[in-house]
Design a protein around this motif. Structure first.
Motif, PDB file in Angstrom:
ATOM      1  N   PRO A  29      -9.893 -10.286 -33.658  1.00 12.21           N
ATOM      2  CA  PRO A  29     -10.356 -10.420 -32.962  1.00 12.21           C
ATOM      3  C   PRO A  29      -8.759 -11.458 -32.118  1.00 12.21           C
ATOM      4  O   PRO A  29      -8.252 -11.994 -32.495  1.00 12.21           O
ATOM      5  CB  PRO A  29     -11.155 -12.701 -33.388  1.00 12.21           C
ATOM      6  CG  PRO A  29     -10.485 -12.163 -34.776  1.00 12.21           C
ATOM      7  CD  PRO A  29      -9.764 -11.249 -35.084  1.00 12.21           C
ATOM      8  N   TYR A  30      -9.530 -11.524 -30.503  1.00 15.29           N
ATOM      9  CA  TYR A  30      -8.047 -12.220 -30.313  1.00 15.29           C
ATOM     10  C   TYR A  30      -8.376 -13.871 -30.232  1.00 15.29           C
ATOM     11  O   TYR A  30      -9.150 -14.726 -30.276  1.00 15.29           O
ATOM     12  CB  TYR A  30      -8.650 -11.676 -28.225  1.00 15.29           C
ATOM     13  CG  TYR A  30      -7.486 -10.512 -27.939  1.00 15.29           C
ATOM     14  CD1 TYR A  30      -7.987  -9.775 -28.781  1.00 15.29           C
ATOM     15  CD2 TYR A  30      -7.483 -10.056 -27.017  1.00 15.29           C
ATOM     16  CE1 TYR A  30      -7.312  -8.004 -28.168  1.00 15.29           C
ATOM     17  CE2 TYR A  30      -7.675  -8.651 -25.636  1.00 15.29           C
ATOM     18  CZ  TYR A  30      -7.145  -7.662 -26.689  1.00 15.29           C
ATOM     19  OH  TYR A  30      -6.589  -6.935 -26.795  1.00 15.29           O
ATOM     20  N   SER A  31      -7.118 -14.465 -29.456  1.00 13.58           N
ATOM     21  CA  SER A  31      -6.768 -15.940 -29.701  1.00 13.58           C
ATOM     22  C   SER A  31      -7.354 -16.289 -28.251  1.00 13.58           C
ATOM     23  O   SER A  31      -6.933 -16.065 -27.180  1.00 13.58           O
ATOM     24  CB  SER A  31      -5.307 -16.320 -29.831  1.00 13.58           C
ATOM     25  OG  SER A  31      -5.324 -16.120 -31.532  1.00 13.58           O
ATOM     26  N   GLY A  32      -8.307 -17.163 -27.793  1.00 13.86           N
ATOM     27  CA  GLY A  32      -8.792 -17.705 -26.947  1.00 13.86           C
ATOM     28  C   GLY A  32      -7.519 -19.168 -26.461  1.00 13.86           C
ATOM     29  O   GLY A  32      -7.269 -19.423 -27.034  1.00 13.86           O
ATOM     30  N   ARG A  33      -7.143 -19.063 -25.055  1.00 17.35           N
ATOM     31  CA  ARG A  33      -5.920 -19.576 -24.743  1.00 17.35           C
ATOM     32  C   ARG A  33      -6.416 -19.755 -23.480  1.00 17.35           C
ATOM     33  O   ARG A  33      -6.447 -19.306 -22.795  1.00 17.35           O
ATOM     34  CB  ARG A  33      -4.514 -19.465 -24.730  1.00 17.35           C
ATOM     35  CG  ARG A  33      -4.447 -19.120 -26.145  1.00 17.35           C
ATOM     36  CD  ARG A  33      -3.415 -20.693 -26.097  1.00 17.35           C
ATOM     37  NE  ARG A  33      -2.802 -20.269 -28.317  1.00 17.35           N
ATOM     38  CZ  ARG A  33      -3.557 -20.512 -29.287  1.00 17.35           C
ATOM     39  NH1 ARG A  33      -5.088 -19.821 -29.201  1.00 17.35           N
ATOM     40  NH2 ARG A  33      -3.147 -19.909 -30.043  1.00 17.35           N
ATOM     41  N   TYR A  34      -6.649 -21.444 -22.745  1.00 15.47           N
ATOM     42  CA  TYR A  34      -7.325 -21.949 -21.751  1.00 15.47           C
ATOM     43  C   TYR A  34      -7.087 -23.498 -21.513  1.00 15.47           C
ATOM     44  O   TYR A  34      -7.430 -24.344 -21.963  1.00 15.47           O
ATOM     45  CB  TYR A  34      -8.523 -22.089 -21.821  1.00 15.47           C
ATOM     46  CG  TYR A  34      -9.146 -22.172 -19.920  1.00 15.47           C
ATOM     47  CD1 TYR A  34      -8.947 -20.870 -19.115  1.00 15.47           C
ATOM     48  CD2 TYR A  34     -10.040 -22.854 -19.576  1.00 15.47           C
ATOM     49  CE1 TYR A  34      -9.522 -20.665 -17.584  1.00 15.47           C
ATOM     50  CE2 TYR A  34     -11.149 -23.015 -18.199  1.00 15.47           C
ATOM     51  CZ  TYR A  34     -10.055 -21.975 -17.698  1.00 15.47           C
ATOM     52  OH  TYR A  34     -10.305 -22.225 -15.827  1.00 15.47           O
ATOM     53  N   SER A  35      -6.075 -23.671 -20.355  1.00 13.44           N
ATOM     54  CA  SER A  35      -5.843 -24.817 -19.713  1.00 13.44           C
ATOM     55  C   SER A  35      -5.864 -25.275 -18.552  1.00 13.44           C
ATOM     56  O   SER A  35      -5.934 -26.906 -18.911  1.00 13.44           O
ATOM     57  CB  SER A  35      -3.216 -24.436 -19.161  1.00 13.44           C
ATOM     58  OG  SER A  35      -3.895 -23.950 -18.488  1.00 13.44           O
ATOM     59  N   GLY A  36      -6.589 -24.252 -18.366  1.00 16.06           N
ATOM     60  CA  GLY A  36      -7.470 -25.832 -16.959  1.00 16.06           C
ATOM     61  C   GLY A  36      -6.259 -25.024 -15.505  1.00 16.06           C
ATOM     62  O   GLY A  36      -6.547 -25.859 -15.166  1.00 16.06           O
ATOM     63  N   CYS A  37      -5.103 -25.032 -16.017  1.00 16.11           N
ATOM     64  CA  CYS A  37      -3.823 -23.944 -14.596  1.00 16.11           C
ATOM     65  C   CYS A  37      -3.850 -22.477 -14.749  1.00 16.11           C
ATOM     66  O   CYS A  37      -2.679 -21.868 -16.269  1.00 16.11           O
ATOM     67  CB  CYS A  37      -3.172 -24.931 -14.789  1.00 16.11           C
ATOM     68  SG  CYS A  37      -1.213 -24.889 -13.777  1.00 16.11           S
TER      69      CYS A  37
END
Ligand code: FDP
Length: 351
Positions: free
Chosen positions: A238-246
């Motif tokens: 699986p890929y890693s999820g990364r989301y900062s909102g920017c």
């Protein structure tokens, strides 16, 4: 003796010297974007101490709550570019209509479109923020440009980039000859070349998207994200999820490490959330110039025919192979298949 640091000013001047006929006007314009970055970064560093957090109580042209810092950032762009006399028109996410500077025309032939503070929801919690800019050239020699002249295809940009306000402040830009990144050294107040000729890996291991919207997505988009989460050693999932909102911060990470950022169209809102002219187009050009890809899910972002200044567009951007996979799922050309190995990981051997 170690190598002497290369400042943004010297780097641009060096590039300009290699282009016969260059007037220096354009180099100056990038330097002014750098100045905006320094001024805003200074406010952001002290934001929690000087009563500039929170909202103004107003709603902007996009129907979004205006934060005090959105307004400050917008004003900073306006003041710097009005004073510089380098552009004849400015358009911002925060303003319904562009600002025209007939007093700077015809000497100033460039026009600037920008998102003054990207990732506004991060302002009050000391998280990364950004600004995005796109430069186009007035196509008329005989008259001052009007609003319509700013509504241009992504392929017509002459410069594009972003400022990232993270642990350090960065300016990343392209003029169509690769992508270069500069880091602000606060001790000397100069941007120093830190990332020359950025190359995005052809495939990554990270995906960034607001998964809270899962139930608003099309079946193809859901299947793609489900696929990224299925374990499979051969394809690095699986890929890693990364989301900062920017958006700037999320795309910057992907530019350096590879992977994919998605803000897709939604059921009942096929145009998505992000703005074409001053968010998607500049980032698409940067990512393409670094060897990546930017798509609406069905076509190249830079080829979208713009109709309005504040037009929205779905954005799928990042490593070429990842964006290609996403397009196949979104266009219903592919289904997630579970290999025997994946099944074994998920439910255990012999099940
Ligand atoms: P914001 O509205 O907070 O300014 O520019 C739009 C943007 O932020 C992007 O920076 C960000 O990636 C996205 O919207 C966040 O939207 P969601 O809250 O819907 O995830």
């Amino acid at each position: 003796m170690g190598q002497f640091p290369l400042t943004l000013g010297r780097f641009i001047t060096g590039k300009q010297a290699a282009r016969p006929g260059a007037t220096g006007e354009f180099s100056n314009l990038l330097a002014q974007v750098g100045l905006v970055g320094k001024l805003i970064a200074q406010d952001l560093r002290r934001a929690g101490l000087i009563n500039i957090l929170g909202t103004t109580g107003e709603i902007n042209v996009q129907g979004e709550t205006v934060k005090k810092l959105d307004e400050i950032a917008n004003e900073t762009f306006l003041k710097v570019f009005d004073q510089s006399g380098l552009v004849c028109a400015l358009a911002s996410e925060e303003m319904d209509k562009p600002i025209l500077f007939p007093e700077h025309w015809p000497q100033a032939k460039y026009m600037l479109l920008f998102d003054p503070l990207d990732g506004s929801s991060n302002t009050d919690c000391n998280m990364p923020l950004g600004a995005i800019f796109s430069v186009v050239k007035s196509s008329h020699k005989d008259r001052m440009p009007a609003e319509d002249d700013l509504v241009r295809k992504g392929t017509e940009q002459v410069a594009a980039g972003y400022l990232l306000y993270g642990p350090s402040t960065m300016l990343v830009y392209t003029v169509g000859q690769g992508v270069h990144g500069f880091t602000l050294d606060p001790g000397i107040g100069e941007y120093i070349l830190s990332h020359e000729q950025v190359c995005i890996p052809a495939r990554g291991k990270i995906y960034g998207t607001n998964e809270g919207n899962y139930h608003k997505w099309t079946a193809g988009m859901k299947k793609y994200v489900d696929y990224l989460k299925l374990p499979d050693t051969a394809t690095g999932r699986p890929y890693s999820g990364r989301y900062s909102g920017c958006l700037v911060a999320d795309v910057h990470r992907i530019l350096l490490d590879g992977g994919i950022y998605l803000y897709p169209g939604e059921l009942g809102k096929p145009e998505g959330k992000l703005r074409l002219l001053y968010e998607a187009n500049p980032l698409a050009w940067v990512v393409e110039q670094a060897g990546g890809k930017a798509s609406t899910g069905t076509g190249r972002i830079l080829d979208v025919e713009p109709k309005q200044l504040h037009q929205r567009v779905p954005l799928i951007i990042g490593s070429t192979n990842d964006v290609r996979d996403a397009e196949e799922f979104i266009q219903d050309k592919r289904e997630p298949r579970m290999s025997g190995h994946t099944r074994e990981i998920l439910v255990g051997p012999g099940s």
